[in-house]
Write an enzyme that holds these catalytic residues in place. Sequence first.
Site, PDB file in Angstrom:
ATOM      1  N   ASP A  91       0.743  -1.005  -0.120  1.00 37.95           N
ATOM      2  CA  ASP A  91       0.005  -0.038   0.050  1.00 37.95           C
ATOM      3  C   ASP A  91       0.907   1.263   0.010  1.00 37.95           C
ATOM      4  OD1 ASP A  91      -1.891   1.870   0.535  1.00 37.95           O
ATOM      5  OD2 ASP A  91      -3.045   0.818   1.898  1.00 37.95           O
ATOM      6  N   ASP A 102      -3.093   7.449  -3.394  1.00 37.32           N
ATOM      7  CA  ASP A 102      -3.028   6.245  -2.401  1.00 37.32           C
ATOM      8  C   ASP A 102      -3.409   4.961  -3.057  1.00 37.32           C
ATOM      9  OD1 ASP A 102      -3.248   4.402  -0.551  1.00 37.32           O
ATOM     10  OD2 ASP A 102      -4.492   5.906   0.847  1.00 37.32           O
ATOM     11  N   HIS A 163     -11.623   6.040   2.298  1.00 35.23           N
ATOM     12  CA  HIS A 163     -11.457   7.340   2.919  1.00 35.23           C
ATOM     13  C   HIS A 163     -11.292   8.464   1.792  1.00 35.23           C
ATOM     14  CE1 HIS A 163      -6.990   7.274   2.478  1.00 35.23           C
ATOM     15  NE2 HIS A 163      -7.372   5.862   2.526  1.00 35.23           N
ATOM     16  N   HIS A 171      -6.273  10.958   5.118  1.00 35.30           N
ATOM     17  CA  HIS A 171      -7.124  10.425   5.612  1.00 35.30           C
ATOM     18  C   HIS A 171      -8.288  11.158   6.035  1.00 35.30           C
ATOM     19  CE1 HIS A 171      -8.626   6.260   7.187  1.00 35.30           C
ATOM     20  NE2 HIS A 171      -7.622   5.896   6.314  1.00 35.30           N
ATOM     21  N   GLU A 196     -10.910   1.167  -0.870  1.00 30.87           N
ATOM     22  CA  GLU A 196      -9.696   0.019  -0.568  1.00 30.87           C
ATOM     23  C   GLU A 196     -10.422  -1.101   0.088  1.00 30.87           C
ATOM     24  OE1 GLU A 196      -6.514   1.115   2.023  1.00 30.87           O
ATOM     25  OE2 GLU A 196      -7.930   2.647   2.851  1.00 30.87           O
ATOM     26  N   GLU A 285      -6.663  -1.195  -4.199  1.00 30.13           N
ATOM     27  CA  GLU A 285      -6.899   0.065  -3.640  1.00 30.13           C
ATOM     28  C   GLU A 285      -6.685   1.260  -5.142  1.00 30.13           C
ATOM     29  OE1 GLU A 285      -4.603   2.124  -0.646  1.00 30.13           O
ATOM     30  OE2 GLU A 285      -6.365   3.611  -0.457  1.00 30.13           O
TER      31      GLU A 285
HETATM   32 CO    CO Z   1      -3.672   2.867   0.735  1.00 29.17          CO
END
Ligand code: CO
Length: 300
Positions: A91, A102, A163, A171, A196, A285
């Site tokens: 990740d 992300d 998120h 986040h 994710e 993700e």
């Molecule tokens: Co991530």
Amino acid sequence: MSTGVGSLSAEERQSYRAAGEALRTVLDEAAEMVEPGVTQLEVAEHAERRIDELADGTAFPVNISVDDEASHATPGRDGDREFGADLVCLDVGVHVDGYIADAATTVDLRESPDDRLVEAAEAALDAAVDEVAAGVDAGDVGAAIEETIEDYGHTPVLNLSGHGVDRYDAHTDPGIPNRAVDRGARLEAGDVVAIEPFATTGRGKVGEGSLTEIYSLEQERSVRDRTARQVMAQVTEQYRTLPFAARWFDQSRAEMAVRRLEQQGVLHGYPVLKETTGGLVSQAEHTMIVTEDGCEVTTA
Ligand code: CO
């Protein structure tokens, strides 16, 4: 004036895209490196070096989660743990001028597994991306994730969720659940969200493990100790409110100061999250910009 992407300016959109593009390169390179005999630290350090070359910096330390680990795992300073016949989630977070991408992928090093655990998370992510558009309830996105993973005979990790991301904030709202919920957040054009799905062979719940290697600034405060002051300077100048790894500090003395600053409430620690019944966990993700009629995936 409606541009189809809400409140984002053209420059902001460009920065999100640039972050996504850099991330794609780094994540592919890192996934390519994951092989038996290679250490976790080699992969994390390569990826983080490449992020510094291709973008403005990490949005958080490279997460490498093995088997029942789901999140917040990154190698320590002496991260000589080698990959074996593992299920490995990578990740990665990248920022350009604070604008974040992300994304995550899972590399399966187990010998001929027939559980299609990796496909479950990937298909759930595809289903979620298809669902996303302005006006859509995040709970419906969660329903698409849950149904897809269950179709594969697995369980979504219910207490982890996608998120929003914002400038220098990895986040934030809106939360994107990995299961159906009655009334979730209403997605808006211009929201940037990281979705994710996690699929597991276990019961679908993560809890905190005993190791903590990732921290972020909780509350800036003046500290007396000289090493702690140096740590604070590095955090506020380089990472701001973004998460960082304890191993990024030069000597073990500084790393000890990091751990002390957590006890004092100056830093927030993120313990490794593990599936509570020991189930294997896969993850997929992407980050995307919500538009009026769908979304633009920045990390494809
Ligand atoms: Co991530």
